[in-house]
Design a protein around this motif. Structure first.
Motif, PDB file in Angstrom:
ATOM      1  N   PHE A 194      28.938 -21.930 -18.708  1.00  0.00           N
ATOM      2  CA  PHE A 194      28.519 -21.837 -20.330  1.00  0.00           C
ATOM      3  C   PHE A 194      27.299 -22.403 -20.742  1.00  0.00           C
ATOM      4  N   GLY A 195      26.858 -23.260 -19.632  1.00  0.00           N
ATOM      5  CA  GLY A 195      25.521 -23.804 -19.841  1.00  0.00           C
ATOM      6  C   GLY A 195      25.683 -25.457 -20.605  1.00  0.00           C
ATOM      7  N   ILE A 196      26.606 -26.038 -20.067  1.00  0.00           N
ATOM      8  CA  ILE A 196      26.710 -27.317 -20.764  1.00  0.00           C
ATOM      9  C   ILE A 196      26.783 -28.312 -19.952  1.00  0.00           C
ATOM     10  N   HIS A 197      26.441 -29.540 -19.959  1.00  0.00           N
ATOM     11  CA  HIS A 197      26.724 -30.539 -18.780  1.00  0.00           C
ATOM     12  C   HIS A 197      28.107 -31.013 -18.556  1.00  0.00           C
ATOM     13  N   THR A 198      28.502 -31.258 -17.376  1.00  0.00           N
ATOM     14  CA  THR A 198      29.637 -31.560 -16.907  1.00  0.00           C
ATOM     15  C   THR A 198      29.816 -32.978 -16.325  1.00  0.00           C
ATOM     16  N   ALA A 238      38.462 -24.853 -14.116  1.00  0.00           N
ATOM     17  CA  ALA A 238      38.791 -24.764 -15.655  1.00  0.00           C
ATOM     18  C   ALA A 238      37.520 -25.716 -16.451  1.00  0.00           C
ATOM     19  N   ASP A 239      37.198 -26.922 -16.207  1.00  0.00           N
ATOM     20  CA  ASP A 239      36.304 -27.519 -16.837  1.00  0.00           C
ATOM     21  C   ASP A 239      35.151 -27.773 -16.327  1.00  0.00           C
ATOM     22  N   ILE A 240      34.969 -27.823 -14.984  1.00  0.00           N
ATOM     23  CA  ILE A 240      33.511 -27.959 -14.472  1.00  0.00           C
ATOM     24  C   ILE A 240      32.848 -26.575 -14.284  1.00  0.00           C
ATOM     25  N   ARG A 241      33.484 -25.716 -13.549  1.00  0.00           N
ATOM     26  CA  ARG A 241      32.875 -24.229 -13.567  1.00  0.00           C
ATOM     27  C   ARG A 241      32.730 -23.818 -14.702  1.00  0.00           C
ATOM     28  N   GLY A 242      33.708 -23.809 -15.619  1.00  0.00           N
ATOM     29  CA  GLY A 242      33.616 -23.095 -16.846  1.00  0.00           C
ATOM     30  C   GLY A 242      32.430 -23.743 -17.797  1.00  0.00           C
ATOM     31  N   GLY A 243      32.485 -24.882 -17.787  1.00  0.00           N
ATOM     32  CA  GLY A 243      31.384 -25.734 -18.574  1.00  0.00           C
ATOM     33  C   GLY A 243      30.232 -25.204 -18.116  1.00  0.00           C
ATOM     34  N   ALA A 244      29.999 -25.419 -16.775  1.00  0.00           N
ATOM     35  CA  ALA A 244      28.595 -25.493 -16.128  1.00  0.00           C
ATOM     36  C   ALA A 244      28.229 -23.789 -16.409  1.00  0.00           C
ATOM     37  N   ILE A 303      32.561 -25.974 -33.614  1.00  0.00           N
ATOM     38  CA  ILE A 303      31.900 -27.285 -33.522  1.00  0.00           C
ATOM     39  C   ILE A 303      30.286 -27.157 -34.148  1.00  0.00           C
ATOM     40  N   GLY A 304      30.296 -25.990 -34.930  1.00  0.00           N
ATOM     41  CA  GLY A 304      28.872 -25.576 -35.311  1.00  0.00           C
ATOM     42  C   GLY A 304      27.671 -25.322 -34.524  1.00  0.00           C
ATOM     43  N   HIS A 305      27.810 -24.592 -33.340  1.00  0.00           N
ATOM     44  CA  HIS A 305      26.759 -24.111 -32.504  1.00  0.00           C
ATOM     45  C   HIS A 305      25.841 -25.343 -32.109  1.00  0.00           C
ATOM     46  N   PRO A 306      26.118 -26.498 -31.587  1.00  0.00           N
ATOM     47  CA  PRO A 306      25.033 -27.277 -31.141  1.00  0.00           C
ATOM     48  C   PRO A 306      24.258 -26.763 -30.025  1.00  0.00           C
ATOM     49  N   PRO A 307      23.310 -27.315 -29.899  1.00  0.00           N
ATOM     50  CA  PRO A 307      22.409 -27.018 -28.724  1.00  0.00           C
ATOM     51  C   PRO A 307      23.175 -27.255 -27.406  1.00  0.00           C
ATOM     52  N   ARG A 308      23.131 -26.310 -26.490  1.00  0.00           N
ATOM     53  CA  ARG A 308      24.213 -26.503 -25.262  1.00  0.00           C
ATOM     54  C   ARG A 308      23.754 -27.842 -24.380  1.00  0.00           C
ATOM     55  N   GLU A 309      22.406 -28.145 -24.337  1.00  0.00           N
ATOM     56  CA  GLU A 309      22.054 -29.359 -23.723  1.00  0.00           C
ATOM     57  C   GLU A 309      22.546 -30.494 -24.223  1.00  0.00           C
ATOM     58  N   ASN A 356      37.299 -19.362 -19.036  1.00  0.00           N
ATOM     59  CA  ASN A 356      36.811 -18.099 -19.835  1.00  0.00           C
ATOM     60  C   ASN A 356      35.634 -18.505 -20.845  1.00  0.00           C
ATOM     61  N   PRO A 357      34.512 -18.030 -20.666  1.00  0.00           N
ATOM     62  CA  PRO A 357      33.265 -18.257 -21.794  1.00  0.00           C
ATOM     63  C   PRO A 357      33.945 -18.062 -23.030  1.00  0.00           C
ATOM     64  N   SER A 358      34.848 -17.131 -23.361  1.00  0.00           N
ATOM     65  CA  SER A 358      35.405 -16.694 -24.787  1.00  0.00           C
ATOM     66  C   SER A 358      36.111 -18.241 -25.364  1.00  0.00           C
ATOM     67  N   PHE A 359      36.502 -19.086 -24.240  1.00  0.00           N
ATOM     68  CA  PHE A 359      37.231 -20.119 -24.809  1.00  0.00           C
ATOM     69  C   PHE A 359      35.949 -21.254 -25.248  1.00  0.00           C
ATOM     70  N   PHE A 360      34.817 -21.056 -24.625  1.00  0.00           N
ATOM     71  CA  PHE A 360      33.839 -22.155 -24.868  1.00  0.00           C
ATOM     72  C   PHE A 360      33.253 -21.515 -26.275  1.00  0.00           C
ATOM     73  N   GLU A 361      32.940 -20.200 -26.290  1.00  0.00           N
ATOM     74  CA  GLU A 361      32.352 -19.777 -27.389  1.00  0.00           C
ATOM     75  C   GLU A 361      33.159 -19.816 -28.771  1.00  0.00           C
ATOM     76  N   TYR A 362      34.272 -19.776 -28.601  1.00  0.00           N
ATOM     77  CA  TYR A 362      35.350 -20.262 -29.831  1.00  0.00           C
ATOM     78  C   TYR A 362      35.061 -21.624 -30.015  1.00  0.00           C
ATOM     79  N   THR A 363      35.097 -22.624 -29.027  1.00  0.00           N
ATOM     80  CA  THR A 363      35.093 -23.960 -29.284  1.00  0.00           C
ATOM     81  C   THR A 363      33.540 -24.384 -30.018  1.00  0.00           C
ATOM     82  N   PHE A 364      32.456 -23.650 -29.486  1.00  0.00           N
ATOM     83  CA  PHE A 364      31.151 -23.778 -30.171  1.00  0.00           C
ATOM     84  C   PHE A 364      31.390 -23.430 -31.415  1.00  0.00           C
ATOM     85  N   GLU A 365      31.851 -22.413 -31.955  1.00  0.00           N
ATOM     86  CA  GLU A 365      32.165 -21.905 -33.192  1.00  0.00           C
ATOM     87  C   GLU A 365      32.364 -23.023 -34.393  1.00  0.00           C
TER      88      GLU A 365
END
Ligand SMILES: [Mg+2]
Length: 238
Positions: A204-208, A196-202, A179-185, A168-177
């Motif tokens: 959300f726009g981060i590398h996997t 969970a990890d690979i589709r979820g991460g991809a 860790i201080g919103h680094p650039p996703r790349e 769920n993108p909400s999980f990653f949004e919470y995580t990004f909050e």
């Protein structure tokens, strides 16, 4: 005389943050699950048979999926997997107290995946690390602590504590909050779970990086940026 000075070292690190999944990436969940099941059954004097772990593993996976899809509640997840398990193995038990004992034994396990600590020692001084896990807080927090992982991970996100699970993108949004919103790349997730990890991460726009020790087929149509079958292989690009 030639003088060595501490000149600026050009650092071409591709990432600033590495998010590690916990279960079956850093912690050996399959071994923990088997051990907890064996101990909880022993307390009921039910001898452990070889097919029990496989049966429970499959049932538990299905129940977690139903929970993550919002089809059953946390309380239903806790009991249903044992009701189905005891039915399947043709034994009867009081599932509420069995669940409590199972979760206790699970929380006391600290088996690690091969090479995990060596990689964390190598990576911790060079990257910011966060541990991102789907699981119950009363199970994950003691295991993480017993396995000595707190020292490597200033940030630890447990799905149960925040009410959202990967992918769920909400999980990653919470995580990004956190860790201080680094650039996703600049963020990489390493995990064993393709959904969970690979589709979820991809998504959300981060590398996997897919940790795939058993060489499973990729049936999801999601392409990880990296795929490794041993944690040691992280050294080839991090
Ligand atoms: Mg995992």
């Amino acid at each position: 005389m030639h003088q060595y000075t501490n000149t600026h070292i050009h650092n071409h690190k591709p990432y600033h943050w590495i998010l590690f999944d916990a279960d079956n990436t850093i912690l050996d969940f399959d071994r923990s699950e088997r051990e907890a099941l064996r101990k909880a059954l022993a307390e009921l004097s039910i001898p452990f048979e070889n097919n029990y772990h496989q049966a429970y593993h499959r049932i538990n996976k299905d129940c977690w999926l139903a929970f993550e899809e919002g089809k059953i509640s946390r309380a239903e997840l806790r009991l249903r997997r044992f009701e189905l398990f005891f039915k399947e193995i043709g034994q009867s038990a009081e599932c509420e107290s069995f669940a409590t004992r199972y979760l206790f034994h699970l929380s006391q396990t600290d088996f690690l995946v091969d090479g995990a600590i060596a990689q964390l020692r190598r990576l911790a001084p060079r990257y910011q690390l966060a541990l991102v896990t789907n699981g119950l807080k009363e199970v994950q927090r003691p295991r993480i602590s017993k396995a000595g992982l707190n020292e490597f991970f200033p940030t630890i996100i447990v799905s149960d504590e925040i009410g959202h699970s990967k992918p769920n993108p909400s999980f990653f949004e919470y995580t990004f909050e956190q860790i201080g919103h680094p650039p996703r790349e600049k963020v990489l997730i390493v995990g064993d779970n393709l959904n969970a990890d690979i589709r979820g991460g991809a998504e959300f726009g981060i590398h996997t990086c897919w940790y795939n020790p058993a060489g499973q087929e990729n049936g999801l149509g999601v392409s990880p940026n990296y795929e490794i079958n041993q944690l040691q292989k992280l050294s080839s690009f991090l």
